[in-house]
Design an enzyme around this catalytic site. Structure first.
Site, PDB file in Angstrom:
ATOM      1  N   ASN A   7      -9.169   1.877  -7.274  1.00 17.63           N
ATOM      2  CA  ASN A   7      -8.731   3.010  -8.080  1.00 17.63           C
ATOM      3  C   ASN A   7      -8.567   2.492  -9.501  1.00 17.63           C
ATOM      4  OD1 ASN A   7      -7.471   5.130  -9.307  1.00 17.63           O
ATOM      5  ND2 ASN A   7      -5.835   5.345  -7.791  1.00 17.63           N
ATOM      6  N   LYS A  14      -5.949  -0.478  -9.249  1.00 18.21           N
ATOM      7  CA  LYS A  14      -5.242  -0.684  -7.979  1.00 18.21           C
ATOM      8  C   LYS A  14      -6.290  -0.943  -6.904  1.00 18.21           C
ATOM      9  CE  LYS A  14      -1.810   2.771  -9.029  1.00 18.21           C
ATOM     10  NZ  LYS A  14      -1.520   4.134  -8.757  1.00 18.21           N
ATOM     11  N   ARG A  91     -12.277   5.563  -6.026  1.00 19.36           N
ATOM     12  CA  ARG A  91     -11.705   6.872  -6.337  1.00 19.36           C
ATOM     13  C   ARG A  91     -12.302   7.334  -7.664  1.00 19.36           C
ATOM     14  NH1 ARG A  91      -6.211   8.300  -9.234  1.00 19.36           N
ATOM     15  NH2 ARG A  91      -6.279  10.528  -8.938  1.00 19.36           N
ATOM     16  N   HIS A 180      -6.063  15.657  -6.776  1.00 12.39           N
ATOM     17  CA  HIS A 180      -5.324  15.143  -5.613  1.00 12.39           C
ATOM     18  C   HIS A 180      -5.998  15.568  -4.314  1.00 12.39           C
ATOM     19  CE1 HIS A 180      -1.394  15.378  -8.169  1.00 12.39           C
ATOM     20  NE2 HIS A 180      -1.849  14.124  -8.192  1.00 12.39           N
ATOM     21  N   HIS A 208       2.005  18.397  -2.945  1.00 10.65           N
ATOM     22  CA  HIS A 208       1.893  16.990  -3.357  1.00 10.65           C
ATOM     23  C   HIS A 208       2.760  16.862  -4.608  1.00 10.65           C
ATOM     24  CE1 HIS A 208      -0.423  13.133  -4.105  1.00 10.65           C
ATOM     25  NE2 HIS A 208       0.147  13.353  -5.281  1.00 10.65           N
ATOM     26  N   LEU A 209       4.003  16.387  -4.405  1.00  8.06           N
ATOM     27  CA  LEU A 209       4.962  16.343  -5.505  1.00  8.06           C
ATOM     28  C   LEU A 209       5.211  14.891  -5.893  1.00  8.06           C
ATOM     29  CD1 LEU A 209       7.533  18.951  -4.055  1.00  8.06           C
ATOM     30  CD2 LEU A 209       5.447  19.391  -5.376  1.00  8.06           C
ATOM     31  N   ASN A 211       4.657  12.149  -9.617  1.00 12.76           N
ATOM     32  CA  ASN A 211       4.746  12.225 -11.065  1.00 12.76           C
ATOM     33  C   ASN A 211       3.771  13.290 -11.555  1.00 12.76           C
ATOM     34  OD1 ASN A 211       5.735  11.434 -13.480  1.00 12.76           O
ATOM     35  ND2 ASN A 211       4.209   9.827 -13.745  1.00 12.76           N
ATOM     36  N   ARG A 241       4.137  16.494 -17.584  1.00  8.13           N
ATOM     37  CA  ARG A 241       3.217  17.588 -17.907  1.00  8.13           C
ATOM     38  C   ARG A 241       3.883  18.937 -17.707  1.00  8.13           C
ATOM     39  NH1 ARG A 241      -1.086  15.519 -13.968  1.00  8.13           N
ATOM     40  NH2 ARG A 241      -1.349  13.418 -14.767  1.00  8.13           N
ATOM     41  N   ARG A 286      14.566  10.470  -9.637  1.00  4.99           N
ATOM     42  CA  ARG A 286      15.811   9.792  -9.228  1.00  4.99           C
ATOM     43  C   ARG A 286      16.850   9.864 -10.338  1.00  4.99           C
ATOM     44  NH1 ARG A 286      12.207   4.964  -6.942  1.00  4.99           N
ATOM     45  NH2 ARG A 286      11.088   5.700  -8.759  1.00  4.99           N
ATOM     46  N   GLY A 330       8.050  14.477  -2.931  1.00  3.84           N
ATOM     47  CA  GLY A 330       7.982  15.214  -1.665  1.00  3.84           C
ATOM     48  C   GLY A 330       8.405  14.371  -0.470  1.00  3.84           C
ATOM     49  N   ASN A 332      10.432  11.685  -0.670  1.00  7.41           N
ATOM     50  CA  ASN A 332      11.741  11.036  -0.822  1.00  7.41           C
ATOM     51  C   ASN A 332      12.893  11.912  -1.273  1.00  7.41           C
ATOM     52  OD1 ASN A 332      11.012   8.172  -0.279  1.00  7.41           O
ATOM     53  ND2 ASN A 332       9.591   8.571  -1.959  1.00  7.41           N
ATOM     54  N   GLU A 382      -3.820   8.011   0.321  1.00 12.55           N
ATOM     55  CA  GLU A 382      -5.122   8.291  -0.280  1.00 12.55           C
ATOM     56  C   GLU A 382      -6.096   7.133  -0.066  1.00 12.55           C
ATOM     57  OE1 GLU A 382      -2.662   9.528  -3.649  1.00 12.55           O
ATOM     58  OE2 GLU A 382      -4.284  10.884  -4.168  1.00 12.55           O
TER      59      GLU A 382
END
Ligand code: ADP
Length: 395
Positions: A7, A14, A91, A180, A208-209, A211, A241, A286, A330, A332, A382
């Site tokens: 990715n 990554k 990706r 996503h 899909h929640l 960042n 965003r 958080r 979503g 956590n 993913e």
């Protein structure tokens, strides 16, 4: 067969090495600050110690070389040689209207990805650099492109068209694409497995929640709507965003503050969302749950927008069987899940099992057994989805 999943972002990369047969993670890691001072590679072999090493990486090719060196290192590596890597899954953010599924990368596919670059100018060129670097260092190893947009290509015209002159769709392909997709695909399939029902018989909403945040409606096995648009800016309130807003606000701010469109786009992408709503407190959920007035304001707006989208997708599908939560928030945020479901979704016959909802980051049903609509937390994966799609094309 080991599949290397890549990715590639503009200055980071990554990676995961996944055994396609057992679906087990062999190793994962991250290259940061590629082409910038202070670059470093983090390498975590499964079950082993995480290794963090400062190493110069002038470009993505040097970064990939370091990844391959780490994977094959005599002492800390996980494979003996590169021959043990059967394929690479990349990706790719934007596949435009060309790609409704993953595809083996050929020169023509690369050109098609390049052709979509003005739809994703920050992402597609960086993704392609990763492909080129892997091709140069791993000649003969098949490469597969897995697109973020592909899953949403089943949307009907009424869901993907914007109500602007139709010629803009015809000329520039301005339409909703959605992102996503790999996550929405993975989570919705997993939901059907958990419910023990055929995917084709279900109406599923995936939230899909993270960042970046998006929501999709999956009816009878096909995505029929999603909240991100031509770009990932539309839809839900995100970390930084704005999501949906009245487009006339752009002109208003431009006039008031003598800003260019480019400057306003930066505000909407980088300074808005819960960060903007909380008066700059944080984009991290958080930090927003610290009891402050600012954090609460941002969270309430986030919950309100998400619940509104869920309602609109129930209407779009004329019903819903299951609502799924995934990604950082979503998976956590116990409070966000509870607020969305308990304050807004009672009309769907949902009651939240408060004890089950205390769990974080694991697959669990958080609605009570007698709830008419099921609510599931399903950690997304993913990379595994990319490895599966890659393996399916090269095995
Ligand atoms: P992305 O991949 O878009 O960067 P992630 O899916 O990794 O995003 O999600 C990151 C978000 O998840 C951050 O905003 C973070 O605050 C949130 N998050 C992680 N853990 C928790 C938690 N325990 N409670 C609330 N939010 C959390």
């Amino acid at each position: 067969m080991n599949i290397l999943v890549i990715n590639c972002g503009s200055s980071s990369l990554k990676f995961q090495l996944i055994d396609a047969q057992t679906e087990k993670l062999t190793a994962k890691g991250l290259c940061e600050r590629i082409g910038i001072n202070g670059s470093q590679i983090t390498f975590s072999p499964a079950g082993g110690e995480k290794i963090v090493r400062q190493a110069p990486m002038a470009d993505h090719k040097e970064a990939i070389q370091l990844v391959l060196d780490a994977l094959t290192d005599e002492k800390t590596g996980v494979v003996k040689s590169l021959n043990e890597i059967g394929a690479v899954g990349h990706r790719i953010v934007h596949g435009g209207e060309k790609f409704a599924e993953a595809t083996v990368i050929t020169p023509e596919v690369k050109q098609a990805i390049r052709d979509c670059a003005d739809l994703a100018p920050l992402h597609n060129p960086a993704n392609l650099i990763g492909v080129d670097a892997c091709e140069a260092l791993m000649p003969g190893v098949p490469m597969v492109a897995v697109f973020d947009t592909a899953f949403h290509q089943t949307m009907p015209e009424e869901a993907y068209l914007y109500a602007i002159p139709y010629r803009y769709y015809e000329t520039y392909k301005i339409r909703r694409y959605g992102f996503h997709g790999t996550s929405h695909d993975y989570v919705s399939h997993r939901a059907a497995e958990i419910l023990g029902k055929p995917y084709e018989d279900l109406k599923i909403i995936v939230c899909h929640l993270g960042n970046g945040a998006s929501i999709s409606a999956v009816k009878n096995g096909r995505c029929v709507d999603t909240s991100m648009g031509m770009t990932p800016l539309e839809g839900l309130i995100m970390g930084t965003r704005s999501g949906d807003l009245d487009p006339a606000i752009l002109e208003f701010i431009a006039n008031k503050e003598e800003k260019s469109i480019g400057e306003i786009m930066t505000i909407l992408n980088k300074e808005s969302g819960v960060l903007g709503l909380s008066g700059g407190l944080s984009s991290d959920f958080r930090d927003l749950e610290n009891g402050s007035v600012e954090g609460a304001r941002a969270l309430k707006a986030f919950v309100h927008r998400t619940a509104k989208y869920i309602g609109s997708y129930v209407a779009a599908m004329n019903g819903v069987d299951a609502i799924c939560f995934t990604a950082g928030v979503g998976e956590n945020s116990v409070n966000v899940r509870n607020a969305i479901c308990s304050e807004h979704l009672g009309y769907l016959g949902i009651t939240i099992d408060q004890e089950a909802n205390q769990k974080r980051g694991e697959e669990i049903e958080i609605s009570t057994p007698d709830s008419r609509t099921k609510v599931l937390v399903i950690p997304t994966n993913e990379e595994l989805a990319i490895a599966r799609q890659t393996y399916a094309l090269v095995k």
